[in-house]
Design a protein around this motif. Structure first.
Motif, PDB file in Angstrom:
ATOM      1  N   ILE A   2       0.837  -1.187   0.000  1.00 32.06           N
ATOM      2  CA  ILE A   2       0.000   0.000   0.000  1.00 32.06           C
ATOM      3  C   ILE A   2       0.880   1.248   0.000  1.00 32.06           C
ATOM      4  O   ILE A   2       1.795   1.374   0.808  1.00 32.06           O
ATOM      5  N   LYS A   3       0.609   2.189  -0.896  1.00 29.99           N
ATOM      6  CA  LYS A   3       1.442   3.390  -1.018  1.00 29.99           C
ATOM      7  C   LYS A   3       1.003   4.506  -0.087  1.00 29.99           C
ATOM      8  O   LYS A   3       1.805   5.312   0.344  1.00 29.99           O
ATOM      9  N   GLU A   4      -0.299   4.579   0.195  1.00 22.56           N
ATOM     10  CA  GLU A   4      -0.778   5.637   1.064  1.00 22.56           C
ATOM     11  C   GLU A   4      -0.246   5.447   2.475  1.00 22.56           C
ATOM     12  O   GLU A   4      -0.058   4.332   2.945  1.00 22.56           O
ATOM     13  N   ARG A 131     -13.139   6.477  -1.461  1.00 20.51           N
ATOM     14  CA  ARG A 131     -12.441   6.506  -2.753  1.00 20.51           C
ATOM     15  C   ARG A 131     -11.180   7.352  -2.694  1.00 20.51           C
ATOM     16  O   ARG A 131     -10.301   7.230  -3.541  1.00 20.51           O
ATOM     17  N   GLY A 133      -8.994   6.908  -0.464  1.00 18.15           N
ATOM     18  CA  GLY A 133      -7.971   6.046   0.109  1.00 18.15           C
ATOM     19  C   GLY A 133      -7.874   6.174   1.619  1.00 18.15           C
ATOM     20  O   GLY A 133      -8.611   6.908   2.265  1.00 18.15           O
ATOM     21  N   SER A 206       0.303   0.667   6.010  1.00 15.99           N
ATOM     22  CA  SER A 206       0.136   2.088   5.678  1.00 15.99           C
ATOM     23  C   SER A 206       0.661   3.009   6.765  1.00 15.99           C
ATOM     24  O   SER A 206       0.703   4.219   6.575  1.00 15.99           O
ATOM     25  N   SER A 295      -8.612  -6.017  -4.074  1.00 19.07           N
ATOM     26  CA  SER A 295      -7.644  -5.473  -5.034  1.00 19.07           C
ATOM     27  C   SER A 295      -6.326  -6.248  -4.986  1.00 19.07           C
ATOM     28  O   SER A 295      -5.683  -6.464  -6.020  1.00 19.07           O
ATOM     29  N   LYS A 301      -4.329  -2.399  -9.373  1.00 20.24           N
ATOM     30  CA  LYS A 301      -3.418  -1.331  -8.967  1.00 20.24           C
ATOM     31  C   LYS A 301      -4.085  -0.292  -8.082  1.00 20.24           C
ATOM     32  O   LYS A 301      -3.406   0.537  -7.485  1.00 20.24           O
ATOM     33  N   GLN A 302      -5.397  -0.305  -8.009  1.00 26.32           N
ATOM     34  CA  GLN A 302      -6.108   0.679  -7.177  1.00 26.32           C
ATOM     35  C   GLN A 302      -7.421   0.066  -6.670  1.00 26.32           C
ATOM     36  O   GLN A 302      -7.835  -0.994  -7.133  1.00 26.32           O
ATOM     37  N   THR A 303      -8.032   0.737  -5.685  1.00 26.15           N
ATOM     38  CA  THR A 303      -9.252   0.216  -5.060  1.00 26.15           C
ATOM     39  C   THR A 303     -10.495   1.027  -5.416  1.00 26.15           C
ATOM     40  O   THR A 303     -11.597   0.653  -5.019  1.00 26.15           O
ATOM     41  N   ARG A 304     -10.349   2.119  -6.160  1.00 27.50           N
ATOM     42  CA  ARG A 304     -11.491   3.006  -6.419  1.00 27.50           C
ATOM     43  C   ARG A 304     -12.640   2.287  -7.115  1.00 27.50           C
ATOM     44  O   ARG A 304     -13.801   2.442  -6.749  1.00 27.50           O
ATOM     45  N   THR A 305     -12.312   1.516  -8.137  1.00 28.25           N
ATOM     46  CA  THR A 305     -13.374   0.820  -8.866  1.00 28.25           C
ATOM     47  C   THR A 305     -13.996  -0.297  -8.029  1.00 28.25           C
ATOM     48  O   THR A 305     -15.167  -0.647  -8.220  1.00 28.25           O
TER      49      THR A 305
END
Length: 367
Positions: A2-4, A131, A133, A206, A295, A301-305
């Protein structure tokens, strides 16, 4: 990975609010009446032990969430069913928490509004927030948690003014013996709400400073347990053990008795505010954990969708899980918490820690 990143205080606010969550409004240990506060203390001690297990696993795998460390511990193929089970656990738990908010609001301030409208609206707002994050929900927790605590302290002060307030309502202590209290506390008192803090294992990577992993987790359980204990004593002192054991929304029932000089009344809005804030932490934590798990399982690569599909599923589950609130509570406390929670929050983590410990010992012996 996780980048955040979130700070230690943000994770503490998020997890302390998560532990309090819906448990503050619903109340705990109603089966043992005046000894309910003792079951919370026992549950908190069990929760501290579980948090020690969770944080030790995070120490062994500092850059991995629970979903990422499972294949490393038990192998790729054995881990898939467990990963799916945890994703389902987080999703279903989110649906239960949001159902409790819907039932409270329908029962109090919006009696003519369909419950699906309330649940659906709240979920839309929750997804909009998530969304952004974990950083966004971390920053929001810095705003929401102080409001939550301020509202609680104000309610406690108001409860002291209630004419029926009597601290002797918590006596006789252990009047029916130790056995009923232990039966109430183990495993339900440990599993809910303290064991649900296993969701923190999805957020540990994170944390900006991973040295504080154990300290933050332990402090969130400890502070949450102390606040729940004091709140239970306050509710017992106002309502009496008999009413406490029967009422569904205990803090709301206690607050409705407040009347300052026959002028200041109807402080229900404070309890509703607390419930909304508590569900924000609870649903937000579970939904974010489920989205991260999905994810990572699907290598997205992301969780938004993911949230766009997960939100409607949570709303749907919350509506079909029970025909009414009584059935909802019965399924939770007689089936899901004693069996489902015990497996995913107690048994599996203990086994995982044992495997991780043996792996490290074998590796150290070889080297």
């Amino acid at each position: 990975m996780i980048k955040e990143k979130i700070s230690g205080i943000q994770l503490f606010y998020l997890m302390a609010g998560y532990v309090l969550g819906t448990a503050m409004i619903l109340g705990l240990g109603e089966g043992v009446k005046q000894d309910a506060w003792i079951t919370i203390i026992i549950g908190m001690i069990g929760g501290l032990i579980l948090m020690a297990i969770y944080s030790q696993l995070a120490t062994y795998y500092p850059d991995d969430t629970l979903v990422q460390m499972l294949p490393k511990l038990i192998g790729k193929y054995l881990s898939y069913p467990l990963i799916l089970l945890y994703i389902l656990h987080f999703t279903y738990s989110a649906s239960r928490a949001i159902r409790e908010l819907g039932n409270l609001i329908v029962s109090t301030i919006l009696t003519e509004t369909p419950i699906f409208v309330i649940i659906g609206t709240f979920m839309v707002l929750m997804i909009y927030c998530l969304r952004g994050g974990i950083e966004t929900i971390g920053r929001m927790s810095e705003v929401v948690f102080p409001v939550y605590i301020f509202s609680l302290l104000l309610i406690w002060i108001l409860l002291l003014t209630v004419e029926q307030f009597d601290i002797n309502n918590i006596t006789p202590i252990l009047g029916d013996g130790v056995k009923p209290v232990l039966k109430e506390a183990i495993p339900n008192g440990i599993n809910f709400p303290f064991g649900e803090a296993i969701v923190i294992m999805m957020f540990f990577p994170s944390l900006s400073n991973k040295k504080n992993v154990k300290r933050i987790g332990m402090l969130a359980i400890l502070i949450g347990g102390i606040i729940l204990t004091l709140n239970t004593i306050m509710m017992l002192s106002v309502l009496s053990p008999e009413i406490y054991s029967r009422d569904m929304f205990k803090l709301l029932a206690a607050t409705q008795l407040v009347s300052v000089a026959d002028f200041l009344e109807r402080f229900d809005a404070l309890v509703i505010l607390m419930m909304v804030a508590g569900v924000f932490f609870k649903v937000g934590g579970f939904t974010l954990a489920a989205a991260i798990g999905i994810s990572q399982l699907l290598r997205l690569k992301q969780t938004r969708t993911v949230f766009l599909g997960l939100g409607p599923i949570i709303v749907f589950l919350s509506l079909i899980s029970a025909t009414n609130y009584i059935e909802h509570l019965k399924k939770g406390f007689s089936l899901y918490i004693p069996y489902g929670h015990t497996f995913v929050q107690i048994i599996v983590p203990i086994l995982l820690l044992s495997i991780a410990f043996m792996r490290r010992k074998l590796r150290d012996k070889k080297s």
